[in-house]
Write an enzyme that holds these catalytic residues in place. Structure first.
Site, mmCIF file in Angstrom:
data_model
loop_
_atom_site.group_PDB
_atom_site.id
_atom_site.type_symbol
_atom_site.label_atom_id
_atom_site.label_comp_id
_atom_site.label_asym_id
_atom_site.label_seq_id
_atom_site.Cartn_x
_atom_site.Cartn_y
_atom_site.Cartn_z
ATOM 1 N N HIS A 147 -52.891 14.356 4.934
ATOM 2 C CA HIS A 147 -52.336 15.052 3.646
ATOM 3 C C HIS A 147 -53.614 14.137 2.817
ATOM 4 O O HIS A 147 -53.852 14.062 2.256
ATOM 5 C CB HIS A 147 -51.367 15.598 3.267
ATOM 6 C CG HIS A 147 -52.055 16.537 2.448
ATOM 7 N ND1 HIS A 147 -52.133 17.143 0.609
ATOM 8 C CD2 HIS A 147 -52.041 18.015 2.770
ATOM 9 C CE1 HIS A 147 -52.897 17.306 0.097
ATOM 10 N NE2 HIS A 147 -52.054 18.426 1.126
ATOM 11 N N ASP A 206 -45.030 17.417 -5.773
ATOM 12 C CA ASP A 206 -45.180 19.051 -5.885
ATOM 13 C C ASP A 206 -45.755 19.962 -4.334
ATOM 14 O O ASP A 206 -44.690 21.003 -4.994
ATOM 15 C CB ASP A 206 -46.356 19.243 -6.442
ATOM 16 C CG ASP A 206 -46.548 18.780 -7.857
ATOM 17 O OD1 ASP A 206 -45.344 19.180 -7.981
ATOM 18 O OD2 ASP A 206 -47.139 18.434 -8.871
ATOM 19 N N GLU A 223 -44.011 19.186 -15.715
ATOM 20 C CA GLU A 223 -45.454 19.645 -16.189
ATOM 21 C C GLU A 223 -46.474 19.606 -17.124
ATOM 22 O O GLU A 223 -46.207 20.844 -18.376
ATOM 23 C CB GLU A 223 -45.828 19.593 -14.078
ATOM 24 C CG GLU A 223 -44.602 18.841 -13.711
ATOM 25 C CD GLU A 223 -45.949 18.891 -12.536
ATOM 26 O OE1 GLU A 223 -46.706 19.722 -12.114
ATOM 27 O OE2 GLU A 223 -45.078 18.457 -10.839
#
Length: 520
Positions: free
Chosen positions: A93, A158, A269
């Site tokens: 990723h 997240d 957030e």
């Protein structure tokens, strides 16, 4: 044992000679021996989630144990193969080729067994709850296993389909960071294979220099094969709240209000609502109907909105009325009238919320595409100017993807790790801003992608001059890295010389050059 090690090293030599001397990069071991499970198919290791850089390795190593990694690195660190580099790859990723090794060897960490062992406080001599987990395991796997014991890590990312070792190498942040710090501040112990091939168990009190080097160290000092991570009692449910604003100053003031309430709030957030597309992308995972109908175009100009999201954990073992907590907190907030929405979800669904957004992006063909992402740490004193800079360089109507913005507290970050925050020490609050743009070839061909990358460079250049730092940093020159680490550069370079003296590890970062054994 010495004979076995000699034979294994001899086999590696034969493999590497065949690998790096053959024009077709074909590996063949005599007598069919392949003790380290090298593979010729390097397609997966030549790309990452960013799909911006493509560096093909000469081979892939799929290790069965840390001993395989140690054998390879110890051989390379003492051999005359002066150009061979090695990169560890978790879930792939990365954005800018950080887990790639051009003409080198990529170690695919998911090949190792995903061992996950939960230890609860009070069991035997355990004085704190923790989990031992393999470096190549995914956070979603850790969550699923720990919840079986009623436990969970305190700090998350997240997106949970990332490897343990991968996020610990960069920091690991989410909405819990204001309360518990990033993931690297919640680690008790690591098993690491250094660039010299040494297998070391390290902690804050044992081989501490290596421990702090590797955490946030961008893979430069060693490969994490196992981590011991702090656990806490997991809540059963979460009260999830979203509130909307049309003013950046009120928005940030309310965010800072929320992070001053760690006894009430468990997650904070926020994001910028630029257009209908960004509003819809953020509502995918939020299972509540939003009656928010913003006017994005008013008086001939684009209007921007902001959304705070926060969460309160609901524990059956604790006497907490989450509705009462939300009411108490909301009375102090100054969001747009009637623009506050709440929903109750399971803890698992809350933490795994981005998975739904991933599925939506996949269905729209916007997942396996280039992602020119930009993540910055911005001092509180400069956040308004940074948002202005952002709007000067992007088009609110055309931007595709979320823009995250939320504050964390500096004193929740362990200072000895390799990760760097802005130097504005008088700012206790630091903002995380993430431009998570997605593109596709139909709407954004190659020249368009290059323009977006140039835009990112303009933003990072101006922001860095004002004291901001990149998160998941990417720099194209040694001077850029020197500036990024600033006063911490000598410590970072000294750790490199100690744990990976000839620069074998993580070449995709472009921080250090590979050196020969004789020069080291």
């Amino acid at each position: 044992m010495e004979i076995a090690q000699f034979c294994a090293r001899a086999n590696i030599l034969v493999l590497l000679l065949a690998l790096f001397c053959s024009p077709c990069k074909f590996i063949q071991s005599p007598m069919g021996l392949d003790p380290l499970n090298f593979h010729q198919n390097t397609n997966t290791a030549s790309m990452d989630f960013g799909r911006i850089h493509f560096s093909s390795p000469s081979a892939i190593l799929r290790p069965k144990s840390p001993a395989d990694i140690s054998l390879l690195l110890s051989f390379l660190s003492g051999s005359s193969f002066s150009e061979v580099t090695v990169a560890a790859r978790g879930a792939g990723h990365s954005i800018y080729g950080q887990a790639q090794a051009l003409d080198g060897i990529v170690i695919e960490m998911d090949a190792m067994p995903s061992n996950i062992e939960v230890h609860r406080k009070g069991e035997g001599e355990v004085d704190v709850s923790y989990v031992d987990v393999s470096g190549g395991a995914l956070w979603i796997e850790l969550l699923e296993e720990s919840l079986k014991h009623g436990m969970a890590p305190r700090s998350w990312t997240d997106y949970l389909y990332l490897s343990i070792g991968g996020t610990l190498s960069i920091g690991g942040i989410s909405g819990q960071a204001f309360k518990y710090g990033p993931q690297i501040s919640n680690v008790l112990q690591l098993d690491v294979v250094t660039g010299k091939g040494e297998v070391v168990t390290c902690s804050p009190t044992k081989s501490s220099e290596l421990f702090y080097s590797v955490l946030g160290g961008l893979g430069q000092f060693g490969i994490i094969t196992s981590a011991r991570i702090l656990l806490q009692e997991a809540p059963e449910k979460v009260k999830w709240v979203r509130a909307f604003y049309d003013d950046i100053q009120t928005f940030t003031q309310d965010q800072e209000l929320l992070i001053s309430m760690p006894n009430l709030v468990d997650y904070v957030e926020g994001f910028i609502v630029l257009n209908d597309q960004s509003l819809n992308s953020f509502t995918t995972a939020f299972p509540a109907h939003l009656h928010f109908a913003p006017e994005f175009h008013s008086e001939g100009r684009s209007k921007v909105y902001y959304c705070i999201e926060y969460a309160v954990h609901d524990h059956s073992s604790k006497d907490i009325d989450t509705d009462q907590v939300v009411e108490e907190v909301s009375r102090q907030m100054r969001n747009l009238p009637s623009q506050l929405y709440t929903v109750e979800v399971s803890y698992y669904d809350f933490l795994n919320r981005v998975r739904m957004e991933e599925m939506s992006l996949r269905s729209a063909g916007l997942w396996e595409v280039p992602h020119p992402w930009l993540n910055m740490f911005v001092p509180k004193s400069g956040i308004s100017e940074f948002i202005d800079l952002l709007f000067e360089n992007i088009s609110a109507e055309e931007f595709e993807g979320p823009v995250l913005i939320y504050p964390v507290l500096r004193d929740k970050w362990e200072r000895n790790t390799s990760m760097v925050l802005p130097d504005a020490a008088d700012d206790q609050v630091v903002y995380i801003v993430g431009m998570l743009r997605s593109t596709n070839q139909d709407s954004c061909p190659a020249d368009c992608l290059q323009n977006l990358l140039q835009t990112n460079l303009r933003i990072t250049g101006a922001a860095s001059d004002a004291g901001a730092k990149q998160y998941i940093p990417h720099h194209s020159s040694p001077a850029g890295w020197f500036s990024h680490f600033g006063r911490h550069w000598n410590r970072f370079a000294g750790r490199k010389a100690q744990f990976d003296p000839i620069g074998i590890l993580a070449p995709g970062q472009g921080i250090f050059s590979r050196r020969s054994v004789s020069s080291s």
